[in-house]
Design an enzyme around this catalytic site. Structure first.
Site, short mmCIF file in Angstrom:
data_model
loop_
_atom_site.label_atom_id
_atom_site.label_comp_id
_atom_site.label_asym_id
_atom_site.label_seq_id
_atom_site.Cartn_x
_atom_site.Cartn_y
_atom_site.Cartn_z
NE ARG A 1 -1.54 -1.53 3.54
CZ ARG A 1 -2.90 -1.90 3.85
NH1 ARG A 1 -3.93 -1.21 4.12
NH2 ARG A 1 -3.27 -3.14 3.62
CB THR A 2 3.76 2.54 2.06
OG1 THR A 2 3.08 2.16 3.11
CG2 THR A 2 4.55 3.61 1.94
CE LYS B 1 25.22 -5.91 -11.38
NZ LYS B 1 25.34 -5.08 -12.67
NE ARG C 1 8.10 0.82 3.74
CZ ARG C 1 7.05 0.31 4.14
NH1 ARG C 1 7.03 -1.04 4.15
NH2 ARG C 1 5.91 1.07 4.33
CG HIS D 1 5.53 4.39 8.09
ND1 HIS D 1 5.63 5.02 6.62
CD2 HIS D 1 4.59 3.37 7.37
CE1 HIS D 1 4.98 4.40 5.80
NE2 HIS D 1 4.38 3.50 6.11
#
Ligand code: NCD
Length: 311
Positions: free
Chosen positions: A57-58, A85, A107, A135
């Protein structure tokens, strides 16, 4: 204009910053209700979505917000980036920044990652959730939803209930509520309680039944099953019996009190379906507000054109 360069947490936002974001979001909420949900506010701006932890959802909320502001966006995830990598995150950020991007939305599983990104770029950075830390856009959409419902935030009493210990939602919401003059009470089993509730200027209790009739908002946190180290709770049934918001408990809330949840919900655990789907639950209003609030935060940070909304 906001007083911050980046939106890394809510702790550094002033009441004026928060009010500006919520007021601006109102204009964008109107845009989102139109048939044609797009304004040129961030046309020509480039935003990188760096999602190093799963999110539905975010992530979709940010992506929709960017599209509706006419920004160009680039999606980068963990397994598709050079971080796998062995490139350091700092090098990745410096490399992408050299392509003249305007904003990173980050995030991450590790707390502090968005701040690390901010140290390696001149672009603006929005924290879209970092570990157990913060958040901020979640807190802002929660404030928006609560303010739309009551018309104000000051003087309200909000219970934040459940897995306090693992919650970045608490980490952002409690300071923002404090800044806006709302009172916070923390409710959770002893194994989920925070060690220092005074940091949040809050009382802390393990008795959900003692707060039901006193609060304007019951904010139910998701039990963070993926962040448990050891068995902090006996079983989901037991948790539901002691801390879940069921119909019997909801009936003891004030008639005008509301229920919020950041999603995704564990139905039958912290919240029962009959409460989650009742009119006093504002959970889908929160999701709806998320797009407008993220549009507002991005617009204000990037100092978009003054006529951005009115088109
Ligand atoms: C929250 C999160 O990821 O921190 N959810 C979300 O942003 N959609 C809350 C949660 O996962 O409990």
């Amino acid at each position: 204009m906001l007083s911050v360069h980046d939106l890394l947490d809510t702790t550094h936002l002033t009441a004026d910053d928060i009010t500006q974001i919520l007021d601006t979001a109102r204009g964008f909420a109107e845009v989102n209700s139109r048939a044609i949900k797009k304004v040129p506010a961030l046309r020509g701006r480039t935003i990188v979505n760096l999602f190093l932890e799963p999110s539905t959802r975010t992530r979709s909320s940010f992506e929709l917000a960017e599209k509706r502001l006419s920004a160009d966006s680039l999606n980068m995830g963990g397994s598709t980036s050079s971080v796998v990598k062995g490139e350091s995150l700092a090098d990745t950020i410096q490399t992408i920044s050299a392509m003249n991007v305007d904003m990173f939305v980050v995030r991450a599983r590790l707390a502090g990652t968005p701040a690390l990104v901010a140290r390696n770029t001149d672009a603006r950075v929005i924290n879209a959730g970092d570990g157990k830390h913060q958040h901020p856009t979640q807190a802002l959409l929660d404030l928006y939803t609560i303010r739309e419902n009551f018309g104000h935030l000051d003087g309200l009493k909000v219970a934040i209930v459940g897995d306090l210990l693992h919650s970045r939602v608490l980490g952002s919401l409690a300071p923002a509520l404090n800044t806006m003059g709302a009172e916070v009470v923390l409710v959770g089993p002893p194994t989920f309680q925070v060690s220092d509730p005074s940091y949040f200027h809050a009382e802390q209790t393990d008795d959900i039944d003692s707060v039901l009739s006193e609060v304007d908002v019951m904010y139910m946190l998701r039990v963070q099953l993926e962040r448990m180290e050891g068995a902090a709770i006996p079983s989901s049934r037991e948790y539901n019996r002691l801390y879940g918001l069921n119909e019997r408990r909801a009936a003891r809330m004030r008639p005008d009190a509301i229920v919020c949840h950041p999603g995704p919900m564990n139905r039958g655990m912290e919240i029962m379906p009959e409460v989650a789907d009742a009119p006093r639950a504002k959970i889908l209003d929160q999701v709806n507000a998320g797009v407008a609030v993220r549009m507002a935060a991005m617009y204000l940070l990037l100092g978009g054109a003054d006529d951005g909304i009115s088109d």
